[in-house]
Write an enzyme that holds these catalytic residues in place. Structure first.
Site, PDB file in Angstrom:
ATOM      1  CG  ASP A 105      -2.911   6.414  -4.336  1.00 40.07           C
ATOM      2  OD1 ASP A 105      -3.807   5.652  -4.715  1.00 40.07           O
ATOM      3  OD2 ASP A 105      -2.411   6.380  -3.193  1.00 40.07           O
ATOM      4  CD  GLN A 117      -6.430   0.646  -6.251  1.00 39.36           C
ATOM      5  OE1 GLN A 117      -7.151  -0.079  -5.571  1.00 39.36           O
ATOM      6  NE2 GLN A 117      -5.280   1.098  -5.777  1.00 39.36           N
ATOM      7  CD  GLU A 173      -7.158   5.087  -5.501  1.00 39.43           C
ATOM      8  OE1 GLU A 173      -8.110   5.810  -5.125  1.00 39.43           O
ATOM      9  OE2 GLU A 173      -6.399   4.493  -4.711  1.00 39.43           O
ATOM     10  CG  HIS A 216      -1.853   1.124   1.315  1.00 37.50           C
ATOM     11  ND1 HIS A 216      -1.865   2.007   2.374  1.00 37.50           N
ATOM     12  CD2 HIS A 216      -2.827   1.538   0.476  1.00 37.50           C
ATOM     13  CE1 HIS A 216      -2.809   2.915   2.190  1.00 37.50           C
ATOM     14  NE2 HIS A 216      -3.415   2.649   1.044  1.00 37.50           N
ATOM     15  NE  ARG A 217      -1.891   5.731   0.762  1.00 36.65           N
ATOM     16  CZ  ARG A 217      -2.494   6.510   1.649  1.00 36.65           C
ATOM     17  NH1 ARG A 217      -1.791   7.382   2.359  1.00 36.65           N
ATOM     18  NH2 ARG A 217      -3.807   6.447   1.825  1.00 36.65           N
ATOM     19  CD  GLU A 271      -2.392   2.082  -3.529  1.00 35.49           C
ATOM     20  OE1 GLU A 271      -3.595   2.377  -3.649  1.00 35.49           O
ATOM     21  OE2 GLU A 271      -1.766   2.195  -2.454  1.00 35.49           O
ATOM     22  CG  HIS A 315      -3.382   9.025  -0.736  1.00 35.13           C
ATOM     23  ND1 HIS A 315      -4.139   9.857   0.073  1.00 35.13           N
ATOM     24  CD2 HIS A 315      -4.127   7.908  -0.924  1.00 35.13           C
ATOM     25  CE1 HIS A 315      -5.283   9.268   0.359  1.00 35.13           C
ATOM     26  NE2 HIS A 315      -5.311   8.082  -0.226  1.00 35.13           N
TER      27      HIS A 315
END
Length: 414
Positions: free
Chosen positions: A58, A171, A135, A29-30, A56, A71
């Site tokens: 963002d 996503q 994302e 996650h990140r 990931e 993010h």
């Protein structure tokens, strides 16, 4: 203690997995954001070293139209530097302004040299050696974020790897953004971030391969419902050992975590090596979706006192027609009686239909719907759907192709 009962059935079809994927993916996650500043190369490198299957990203868009990895829509939380360049909304700053800022100093002085990376810089650094989970963050249609993303996938030869092996998953909390991507290329694997329920399962099944819910709303029942619709479940953000263990017990197909090492430790020998996890997950989902053609038919068999499984007459595809490309279908039903707190119906991997020493080219398929129950049931029915693809140029030997399948009704809560 787990109780099981296994029954054999001679049928012209093959198994779909009880869960949508046979692997459980470790998604950084990140990056490894529990121990490194999020969305920096330090975080990504650490996540990969700890065994993450995905890192990931963002996405945000700068005022001059560049995709950067951050993010928040504003710079204030994770960026430090001159206020005129390093505070405020990302889309009001040029890339040159943002590059004057530190993306790591907020987390610790030793990370002060880390910069906000562009998505292109991420692709340049890792190429096709890693898997990306990207994302689109609150995208404005005027920013054309989706078109920019697909252009970079093409530039770095990642589109086909995404389609075939899920090397890139896309996503978003925005269904509209995902639908824009789907309209541009319906083959790309898309994951909707949102609540996991009957409505979202029905909607996402039309354009996506999975749902990413907040882990607090995940239950064994809604995971099973997603799997019955051939959707993966990737909850976020799962950080404690207890929560990781609970998500694994529900059969999720992967999870986002700030601490990839904790998930990797619990997966142990079951952790997928290298890039193979996403590739396996992609193949499993395609196999599952090829088995979603239901044709009514009975089935017969019995189980013991607390578990009872009745399977009917073996399914049959009838005659295969040579020289014609076709997916043959058949189905039957299973009747389940269980006094347990949970029960699941699975089938062993059968391989391919055989005729003497000859086998068909394509694997057989079977989907069980539903395949899990969260409490006692009496005469609950499941449809077992069989499929067999035959290619137009596939040689067929005279005689009968068949396979014996083993179905297992089991419980961990008798």
């Amino acid at each position: 203690m787990k109780k099981t009962l296994a029954l054999g059935l001679l049928a012209l079809a093959c198994v779909a997995p009880a869960q949508a994927s046979a692997v459980q993916l470790n998604i950084g996650h990140r990056g490894a954001s529990g121990t490194r500043p999020e969305h920096t190369f330090a975080a990504y490198d650490r996540a990969l070293a700890l065994g993450a299957d995905y890192i990931e990203q963002d996405l945000q868009v700068t005022s001059d139209g560049v995709l950067v990895v951050l993010h928040d829509g504003t710079l204030n939380r994770t960026v430090r530097g001159p206020a005129e360049n390093c505070t405020g909304a990302v889309d009001t700053k040029t890339l040159a302004q943002i590059k004057t800022c530190s993306a790591g100093e907020w987390f610790g002085a030793e990370w002060a040299g880390e910069k906000v990376p562009t998505l292109e810089e991420v692709f340049q650094r890792y190429g096709k050696t890693v898997n990306y989970y990207i994302e689109t963050k609150t995208p404005d249609p005027e920013d054309d974020m989706e078109t920019k993303l697909l252009a970079l996938l093409d530039k770095y030869d990642l589109r086909n790897a995404s389609i075939n092996d899920w090397q890139v998953l896309i996503q978003s909390f925005s269904a509209d953004s995902l639908k824009r991507v789907h309209a541009m290329d319906a083959r790309l694997p898309l994951v909707f971030l949102g609540t996991l329920n009957a409505a979202s399962i029905q909607s996402v099944r039309e354009y996506g391969v999975g749902i990413g819910p907040s882990f607090g709303g995940v239950t064994q029942a809604n995971v099973a419902a997603a799997h019955a619709a051939c959707l993966n479940v990737h909850p976020y953000t799962v950080n404690t050992d207890a929560d990781i263990a609970r998500m694994l017990s529900y059969g999720v197909d992967g999870m986002f975590t700030n601490f990839p090492e904790r998930l990797e430790a619990q997966l142990g020998a079951a952790a997928a090596p290298g890039l193979t996890g996403p590739k396996t997950a992609a193949a499993d989902l395609r196999r599952c979706r090829g088995e979603q053609k239901d044709v009514p038919a009975p089935v017969g068999g019995t189980v013991g006192a607390t578990l009872s499984l009745t399977l009917g007459t073996p399914g049959t595809f009838g005659a295969f027609t040579p020289g014609v490309e076709k997916v043959y279908t058949a189905s039957t039903k299973a009747t389940v009686v269980s006094t347990a707190g949970d029960a699941s119906l699975t089938v062993a991997d059968p391989g391919k239909l055989t005729n003497g020493t000859f086998t068909l080219a394509s694997p057989l398929g079977v989907a069980i719907t539903p395949n899990a129950w969260t409490g006692p049931v009496s005469n609950a029915e499941s449809v077992i759907a069989f499929t067999q693809p035959i290619a137009a140029n596939e040689p067929l030997r005279t005689g009968t192709y068949a396979k014996t399948l083993t179905f297992t009704l089991s419980t961990t809560n008798p």
